[in-house]
Design an enzyme around this catalytic site. Structure first.
Site, PDB file in Angstrom:
ATOM      1  N   ASP A  80       0.867  -0.707  -0.247  1.00  0.00           N
ATOM      2  CA  ASP A  80      -0.034   0.072  -0.437  1.00  0.00           C
ATOM      3  C   ASP A  80       0.638   1.481   0.064  1.00  0.00           C
ATOM      4  OD1 ASP A  80      -2.486   1.192  -0.186  1.00  0.00           O
ATOM      5  OD2 ASP A  80      -2.101   1.406   2.080  1.00  0.00           O
ATOM      6  N   ASP A  88       4.297   2.121   7.644  1.00  0.00           N
ATOM      7  CA  ASP A  88       3.346   0.855   7.590  1.00  0.00           C
ATOM      8  C   ASP A  88       2.711   0.090   6.838  1.00  0.00           C
ATOM      9  OD1 ASP A  88       0.516  -0.531   7.977  1.00  0.00           O
ATOM     10  OD2 ASP A  88      -0.688   1.613   7.892  1.00  0.00           O
TER      11      ASP A  88
END
Length: 337
Positions: free
Chosen positions: A217, A234
Site C-alpha cells: 500500500d 505502515d
C-alpha cells in the site's frame, strides 16, 4: 460490533503496563480507519505508538509475518519503523510469538476477540516532494532496497495480490451484500465483470512475473520524509505480488508526466534491484483492483460507526454512477494497452 467499544484510554494504558511500558497518563489517538492507533507518552520520557489490530482482520500468524518482515528490513538497514520487542510483566498476557522471532504481538483480555496490539517507536516526517526528480530517484533506491529484501522469500500466511482475491472476491462481497443500489447494480456489475476479465488477461500474459514480499500500500501517505531520506511507517497491507505494485501509486498526472516520474523511480530502483518492464502492463489492472477492493473494504467496515461518518456518500446513486464510469474508463485504457 467492531470490537473497539471498550478500548478507552484506561485500557490502552493497562495494555502497555502489561508489557512493562508505563504511560504517564498522556495519550493521543492517531488517524486510522482500519486499526486503533495511539501515541503514548511514557514515564521514562519515551514516546511510543501502540497499534490495536482490528479483530478478525488478520490472524496472529499474518500479523507476525508483517512484524518479521519489518524486523528483517530494519536488520538490512532499510529505513522502516519496526515493532518493539515486548517484555511481559508478571501479571501480563502472554506475548504471542512466531517461531524464531522475538515477541512483538501481545494480547489483552479473554474471550473470542481479545485485544491484540503491537508497539513501535514514534516517527515523524513530512510528505515526499514527488515532483522533484532527485526525491523520486531516492524513493526508487529505497524501494529497490526494500524489494531486494522482499525477494528473499515469500509470505506463507499473508495474501497474494491477484485478481481473484482483490477483485473477484471483493466484487462478489459487494453484490451479495446488496451495497450497490438499483439501477446501478446491473450497470456496475457489468462494468466490473468486464474490467476484471481484462485485468485477469493482463496477469495471465505474465505467468512468470516475479512475486515479492511487498509493502502493498505504498502511497505517499505511507512514506515519511526526513533529512536523511524516506522511511515507511505502515506495513499493515504487506502482501506477495509484483514489484510494480509498490511503484505505481507514487505516479500522478497525465501519461507523459507519469512516464517521466516512472523513469526517475527506476533510475534509483535498478541500482539495487532489477525491474521487469513487462510489469508496466499491470499498472492499469492494479488500479482497477484497487478501485473495487476499496469499495468492498468500506462495505465490510460499514458496521463500524467511524465509516458512515467518514464515507457518507458510500451507497448513494451518485457514488456508484461514478464508480461505474471510472470502471468503463479503465476498460478503455486497458484495451488500449
Amino acid at each position: 460490533m467492531t470490537g473497539y467499544a471498550e478500548l478507552d484510554p484506561g485500557l490502552v494504558l493497562e495494555a502497555l503496563d502489561a508489557v512493562n511500558l508505563r504511560g504517564d497518563g498522556r495519550l493521543l489517538q492517531l488517524n486510522s480507519y482500519e486499526n486503533r492507533v495511539f501515541q503514548v507518552f511514557l514515564e521514562d520520557g519515551d514516546v511510543v505508538v501502540a497499534k490495536f489490530y482490528r479483530p478478525g482482520r488478520w490472524s496472529d500468524a499474518q500479523i507476525l509475518e508483517e512484524h518479521a518482515f519489518a524486523l528483517e528490513l530494519a536488520d538490512a538497514e532499510v529505513p522502516v519503523i519496526a515493532p518493539r520487542v515486548l517484555q511481559a510483566a508478571a501479571d501480563a498476557p502472554q506475548a504471542v510469538q512466531l517461531a524464531g522471532q522475538p515477541p512483538t504481538l501481545a494480547t489483552l483480555g479473554a474471550g473470542d476477540q481479545p485485544h491484540r496490539f503491537g508497539v513501535s517507536p514514534r516517527s515523524t516526517g513530512r510528505a515526499p516532494e514527488l515532483e522533484d526528480p532527485l526525491v523520486m530517484e531516492w524513493l526508487g533506491r529505497f524501494l529497490g532496497r526494500l524489494h531486494a529484501v522482499g525477494a528473499r522469500s515469500r509470505f506463507l500466511h499473508r495474501r497474494t495480490l491477484d485478481v481473484a482475491t482483490f477483485g473477484t472476491a471483493a466484487r462478489q462481497r459487494l453484490l451479495d451484500g446488496r451495497f450497490v443500489p438499483e439501477p446501478q447494480d446491473v450497470l456496475w456489475a457489468d462494468a466490473s465483470a468486464r474490467a476484471l476479465a481484462l485485468a485477469q488477461a493482463a496477469f495471465d500474459a505474465l505467468p512468470q512475473a516475479r512475486q515479492l514480499r511487498l509493502h502493498g500500500d505504498c502511497h505517499p501517505g505511507n512514506i515519511l520524509w526526513r533529512d536523511e531520506g524516506p522511511h515507511v511507517v505502515d506495513l499493515d497491507d504487506a502482501c506477495n505480488g509484483p514489484a510494480v505494485q509498490d511503484l505505481w501509486m507514487l505516479l500522478s498526472g497525465d501519461r507523459p508526466t507519469m512516464a517521466m516520474q516512472l523513469e526517475w523511480l527506476l533510475e534509483g530502483y535498478e541500482q539495487f534491484m532489477p525491474f521487469d518492464r513487462r510489469e508496466l502492463t499491470l499498472i492499469e489492472p492494479l488500479r482497477t483492483l484497487r478501485m473495487i477492493h476499496h469499495s468492498a473494504w468500506i462495505a465490510e467496515r460499514w458496521g463500524d460507526p467511524a465509516f458512515p461518518a467518514a464515507f457518507p456518500w458510500f451507497g448513494t446513486a451518485a457514488y456508484w454512477q461514478q464508480q461505474t464510469q471510472q470502471l468503463r474508463e479503465q476498460i478503455e485504457t486497458m484495451q488500449e494497452g
